[in-house]
Design a protein around this motif. Sequence first.
Motif, PDB file in Angstrom:
ATOM      1  N   VAL A   1       0.887  -1.124  -0.065  1.00 20.27           N
ATOM      2  CA  VAL A   1      -0.161   0.100   0.042  1.00 20.27           C
ATOM      3  C   VAL A   1       0.842   1.261  -0.058  1.00 20.27           C
ATOM      4  N   GLY A   2       2.042   1.182   0.706  1.00 19.19           N
ATOM      5  CA  GLY A   2       2.740   2.353   0.721  1.00 19.19           C
ATOM      6  C   GLY A   2       3.337   2.583  -0.458  1.00 19.19           C
TER       7      GLY A   2
ATOM      8  N   ILE B   1       3.338   5.892  -2.209  1.00 20.48           N
ATOM      9  CA  ILE B   1       4.331   6.854  -1.971  1.00 20.48           C
ATOM     10  C   ILE B   1       5.305   6.977  -3.382  1.00 20.48           C
ATOM     11  N   PHE B   2       5.838   5.448  -3.640  1.00 17.29           N
ATOM     12  CA  PHE B   2       6.828   5.535  -4.866  1.00 17.29           C
ATOM     13  C   PHE B   2       5.949   5.289  -5.998  1.00 17.29           C
ATOM     14  N   GLY B   3       4.643   5.110  -6.303  1.00 15.99           N
ATOM     15  CA  GLY B   3       4.278   5.151  -7.492  1.00 15.99           C
ATOM     16  C   GLY B   3       4.462   3.627  -8.323  1.00 15.99           C
TER      17      GLY B   3
ATOM     18  N   LYS C   1      13.780   2.481   1.321  1.00 17.18           N
ATOM     19  CA  LYS C   1      13.815   2.948  -0.377  1.00 17.18           C
ATOM     20  C   LYS C   1      14.189   4.379  -0.358  1.00 17.18           C
ATOM     21  N   TYR C   2      13.741   5.225   0.568  1.00 11.89           N
ATOM     22  CA  TYR C   2      14.079   6.525   0.637  1.00 11.89           C
ATOM     23  C   TYR C   2      15.433   6.966   0.964  1.00 11.89           C
TER      24      TYR C   2
ATOM     25  N   LEU D   1      19.683  -1.347  -6.151  1.00 14.26           N
ATOM     26  CA  LEU D   1      19.956  -1.613  -7.533  1.00 14.26           C
ATOM     27  C   LEU D   1      18.594  -1.006  -8.414  1.00 14.26           C
ATOM     28  N   ASP D   2      19.060  -0.573  -9.669  1.00  9.99           N
ATOM     29  CA  ASP D   2      17.971   0.004 -10.513  1.00  9.99           C
ATOM     30  C   ASP D   2      17.031  -1.268 -10.648  1.00  9.99           C
ATOM     31  N   GLY D   3      15.613  -0.513 -10.817  1.00  6.02           N
ATOM     32  CA  GLY D   3      14.723  -1.434 -10.891  1.00  6.02           C
ATOM     33  C   GLY D   3      13.920  -2.267  -9.881  1.00  6.02           C
ATOM     34  N   SER D   4      14.669  -2.501  -8.642  1.00  5.64           N
ATOM     35  CA  SER D   4      14.125  -3.101  -7.458  1.00  5.64           C
ATOM     36  C   SER D   4      12.797  -2.344  -7.097  1.00  5.64           C
ATOM     37  N   MET D   5      11.960  -3.259  -6.573  1.00  7.57           N
ATOM     38  CA  MET D   5      10.658  -2.740  -6.235  1.00  7.57           C
ATOM     39  C   MET D   5      10.533  -3.221  -4.725  1.00  7.57           C
ATOM     40  N   ILE D   6      10.375  -2.078  -3.907  1.00  3.74           N
ATOM     41  CA  ILE D   6      10.160  -2.337  -2.374  1.00  3.74           C
ATOM     42  C   ILE D   6       9.112  -3.315  -1.813  1.00  3.74           C
ATOM     43  N   ALA D   7       8.020  -3.306  -2.767  1.00  2.00           N
ATOM     44  CA  ALA D   7       6.920  -4.081  -2.541  1.00  2.00           C
ATOM     45  C   ALA D   7       7.155  -5.520  -2.627  1.00  2.00           C
ATOM     46  N   VAL D   8       7.809  -5.728  -3.692  1.00  4.95           N
ATOM     47  CA  VAL D   8       8.047  -7.165  -4.101  1.00  4.95           C
ATOM     48  C   VAL D   8       9.539  -7.780  -3.129  1.00  4.95           C
TER      49      VAL D   8
END
Length: 291
Positions: free
Chosen positions: A108-109, A113-115, A171-172, A237-244
């Motif tokens: 959800v965040g 927040i990060f789209g 992530k920030y 790393l580029d492309g990393s997704m915090i949710a995943v």
Amino acid sequence: MWVVLAMLSAVCLGFYDVMKKLSVDRNNVLGVLFLNTLFGTLFMLPIIISGIINGNYGLGNTVEGHGAILIKSGIVLSSWLLGYASIKHLPLTISGPVNASRPVIVLVGALLIFGERLNGWQWAGVLLGFLSLYFISRVGGKEGISIKSNKWIWMAIGATMTGAVSALYDKYLLSRYEPLEVQAWYSLYQMVIMSVTIWIMLRGKRGNTPLQWRWTIPLISLFLTIADIAYFYSLSLDGSMIAVVSMIRRGSVIVSFFYGVVALHEKNIKLKLLDLTLLFVGLTFLVIGSL
């Protein structure tokens, strides 16, 4: 590569949970937590010392950078205080899956927040994570652990919530500072905050559970340090997704679950195994969707 690092972090977190359970059982929770922060700081201290020798005082040599890490340390320590207390009093096969619900909050965040946007495989994995959380709440009821009245469950939920906030904050931070630098300084600040916390909470008190030394205590810090290094580099790393990444890390429950079954002989294993299977399938979908 960031998926592989997240999976390595998950395995280490599983052993970290087992070491926590062995360390806090009939032991002083605050004392164990303090030793964990102490050993964690010692493991990362060479990074701080080498930076200072080279004239680098860390995090951009700014008050803002160190203030941001101080906030991170406070968030993580709050999660740990709640998590250590809950894992002492709950079965591993309950506390592990509750903690595994963290990615739901992170998702959800991340969306707000990060789209971040998820594909079909990843959404399927997240939905199975929701279903897993529902099942574990039903199993807890069979063991007399009511979400309405059991304070240890609420502490586990609180640890999960604050852990999710920490993950989003990571992530920030990692978009601005080096991963090892973040880990080293937040470990140091955590130890300082924990020292003050123990002094305040234990001052003048008597009758606390005595602290017993166990060799599993430094192993808590060792597994956590490795898990965090892999985690921070994954997020950097580029492309990393915090949710995943957060969802994959919850695969750590597989390690602690089987320890609870084999070594601790915990109850309602068939129902819990169904819940674990749902979680594992969901994690697999997330990995497939990230390749």
